[in-house]
Design a protein around this motif. Structure first.
Motif, mmCIF file in Angstrom:
data_model
loop_
_atom_site.group_PDB
_atom_site.id
_atom_site.type_symbol
_atom_site.label_atom_id
_atom_site.label_comp_id
_atom_site.label_asym_id
_atom_site.label_seq_id
_atom_site.Cartn_x
_atom_site.Cartn_y
_atom_site.Cartn_z
ATOM 1 N N ALA A 19 0.838 -1.205 0.000
ATOM 2 C CA ALA A 19 0.000 0.000 0.000
ATOM 3 C C ALA A 19 0.869 1.250 0.000
ATOM 4 O O ALA A 19 0.558 2.241 -0.681
ATOM 5 N N THR A 20 1.977 1.212 0.740
ATOM 6 C CA THR A 20 2.909 2.342 0.747
ATOM 7 C C THR A 20 3.501 2.558 -0.636
ATOM 8 O O THR A 20 3.607 3.699 -1.118
ATOM 9 N N ALA A 21 3.895 1.472 -1.301
ATOM 10 C CA ALA A 21 4.466 1.580 -2.649
ATOM 11 C C ALA A 21 3.462 2.187 -3.619
ATOM 12 O O ALA A 21 3.793 3.109 -4.387
ATOM 13 N N ARG A 22 2.231 1.701 -3.571
ATOM 14 C CA ARG A 22 1.208 2.226 -4.489
ATOM 15 C C ARG A 22 0.901 3.694 -4.190
ATOM 16 O O ARG A 22 0.700 4.500 -5.100
ATOM 17 N N ARG A 23 0.880 4.047 -2.910
ATOM 18 C CA ARG A 23 0.585 5.422 -2.551
ATOM 19 C C ARG A 23 1.729 6.351 -2.979
ATOM 20 O O ARG A 23 1.486 7.466 -3.454
ATOM 21 N N ALA A 24 2.964 5.909 -2.807
ATOM 22 C CA ALA A 24 4.107 6.719 -3.237
ATOM 23 C C ALA A 24 4.032 6.984 -4.735
ATOM 24 O O ALA A 24 4.269 8.111 -5.192
ATOM 25 N N GLU A 25 3.680 5.970 -5.511
ATOM 26 C CA GLU A 25 3.554 6.156 -6.956
ATOM 27 C C GLU A 25 2.411 7.120 -7.269
ATOM 28 O O GLU A 25 2.553 8.014 -8.117
ATOM 29 N N GLU A 26 1.303 6.956 -6.581
ATOM 30 C CA GLU A 26 0.129 7.801 -6.807
ATOM 31 C C GLU A 26 0.429 9.275 -6.519
ATOM 32 O O GLU A 26 -0.062 10.171 -7.216
ATOM 33 N N ALA A 44 6.723 -5.018 -8.275
ATOM 34 C CA ALA A 44 5.677 -5.834 -8.893
ATOM 35 C C ALA A 44 4.289 -5.248 -8.640
ATOM 36 O O ALA A 44 3.371 -5.469 -9.440
ATOM 37 N N ALA A 45 4.152 -4.508 -7.542
ATOM 38 C CA ALA A 45 2.849 -3.948 -7.172
ATOM 39 C C ALA A 45 2.585 -2.588 -7.803
ATOM 40 O O ALA A 45 1.503 -2.026 -7.626
ATOM 41 N N THR A 46 3.560 -2.049 -8.514
ATOM 42 C CA THR A 46 3.431 -0.719 -9.113
ATOM 43 C C THR A 46 3.774 -0.788 -10.596
ATOM 44 O O THR A 46 4.176 -1.829 -11.109
ATOM 45 N N THR A 47 3.626 0.343 -11.272
ATOM 46 C CA THR A 47 3.817 0.370 -12.719
ATOM 47 C C THR A 47 5.088 1.098 -13.141
ATOM 48 O O THR A 47 5.877 0.592 -13.927
ATOM 49 N N GLU A 48 5.291 2.286 -12.576
ATOM 50 C CA GLU A 48 6.430 3.111 -12.982
ATOM 51 C C GLU A 48 7.368 3.452 -11.825
ATOM 52 O O GLU A 48 8.481 3.934 -12.058
ATOM 53 N N LEU A 49 6.942 3.237 -10.611
ATOM 54 C CA LEU A 49 7.752 3.578 -9.447
ATOM 55 C C LEU A 49 9.105 2.873 -9.503
ATOM 56 O O LEU A 49 9.184 1.668 -9.716
ATOM 57 N N ARG A 50 10.170 3.631 -9.307
ATOM 58 C CA ARG A 50 11.489 3.039 -9.197
ATOM 59 C C ARG A 50 11.709 2.608 -7.757
ATOM 60 O O ARG A 50 11.092 3.149 -6.822
#
Length: 272
Positions: A23-30, A56-62
């Motif tokens: 959830a943290t990874a997705r939120r950081a990307e968002e 794996a849980a995100t699209t463009e986040l490094r």
């Protein structure tokens, strides 16, 4: 050294379990952060596993290590992990390297590895970069070196793509400018990115952070610390623009505790 566009990272560990970490990874990307950065410590999940899951849980986040401590693995093992992450993330991994905090002595002993002298640990960082370059072939894993001392600054200038200005939270602006000069001298014509980690966004510091870094928010304010950003989003953005103009720092990371608080600054400056 040409001025670079701003980008932003958030430093967090997968200490609260997989669901919260993703959830943290997705939120950081968002929110527009460029990177999710994971510390290296035996008391939390391995950065290799955590970062692979986040990618794996995100699209463009490094994703990146912040930073792999050289006493906790051999140079060849660190390079193997780094190159593997570059492969499985489709080139979205950034390898952060450093010689480790003092508590790494005990952690290295737990792993049956030598802690070594300061030069030994720095040599391991250098060897890791060489191994990664060999393993990458036509790929290129961006390497960040945390540069806290003169030898580390020289090595970072010679070999790193990204140099994180490490050291005391009470290092002055004038001292930091001198350190940047050392890095630029070592880098020569190489195109490098300068990074800085912000410990506190606002004027309140979580109690655990005071204990970990050995300094309180009042002391940071008193010393005009570069480890702190205060004011509203516009004030913080103006301060970061000043740092870029005066020091060349364009890559800013913040602790995960301030993920939401710092997001308006990310929106104002990212890519500019």
């Amino acid at each position: 050294m040409p001025q670079k566009a701003f980008r932003f990272g958030v430093v967090a560990g997968a200490t609260e379990g997989g669901a919260q970490w993703l959830a943290t990874a997705r939120r950081a990307e968002e929110l527009g952060y460029s990177t999710l950065l994971c510390p290296d410590n035996l008391n939390m999940p391995s950065p290799t596993a955590a970062l692979a899951a986040a990618a794996a849980a995100t699209t463009e986040l490094r994703v990146g290590s912040f930073v792999l401590a050289s006493p906790l693995r051999t140079a060849r093992a660190a390079a193997w992990e780094a190159h593997s992450l570059t492969v499985v993330t489709g080139g979205r991994f950034e390898l952060g390297l450093g010689t480790g905090r003092p508590e790494m002595r005990q952690q290295a002993e737990e792993l049956g590895l030598p802690y070594g002298s300061g030069q030994d640990r720095l040599d391991s960082v250098s060897e890791t970069v060489d191994h990664v370059r060999r393993l990458d072939g036509d790929a290129h894993t961006p390497v960040m070196i945390a540069a806290g001392g003169p030898k580390a600054r020289r090595l970072a200038g010679l070999k790193a793509d990204i140099i994180a200005l490490a050291g005391s939270p009470l290092t002055t602006r004038e001292e930091t400018a001198e350190y940047v000069g050392e890095i630029q001298d070592a880098a020569g014509a190489r195109d490098v990115e300068l990074a800085m980690n912000i410990l506190v966004v606002g004027e309140e510091m979580p109690p655990w952070m005071r204990g970990f870094f050995g300094v309180d928010a009042e002391t940071l304010v008193e010393h005009d610390s570069l480890a702190m950003l205060r004011g509203n989003a516009d004030d913080m953005a103006a301060e970061l623009q000043r740092r870029r103009d005066e020091l060349g720092v364009s890559y800013i990371s913040v602790n995960g505790a301030f993920l939401e608080d710092f997001a308006p600054v990310v929106a104002l400056l990212s890519g500019k």
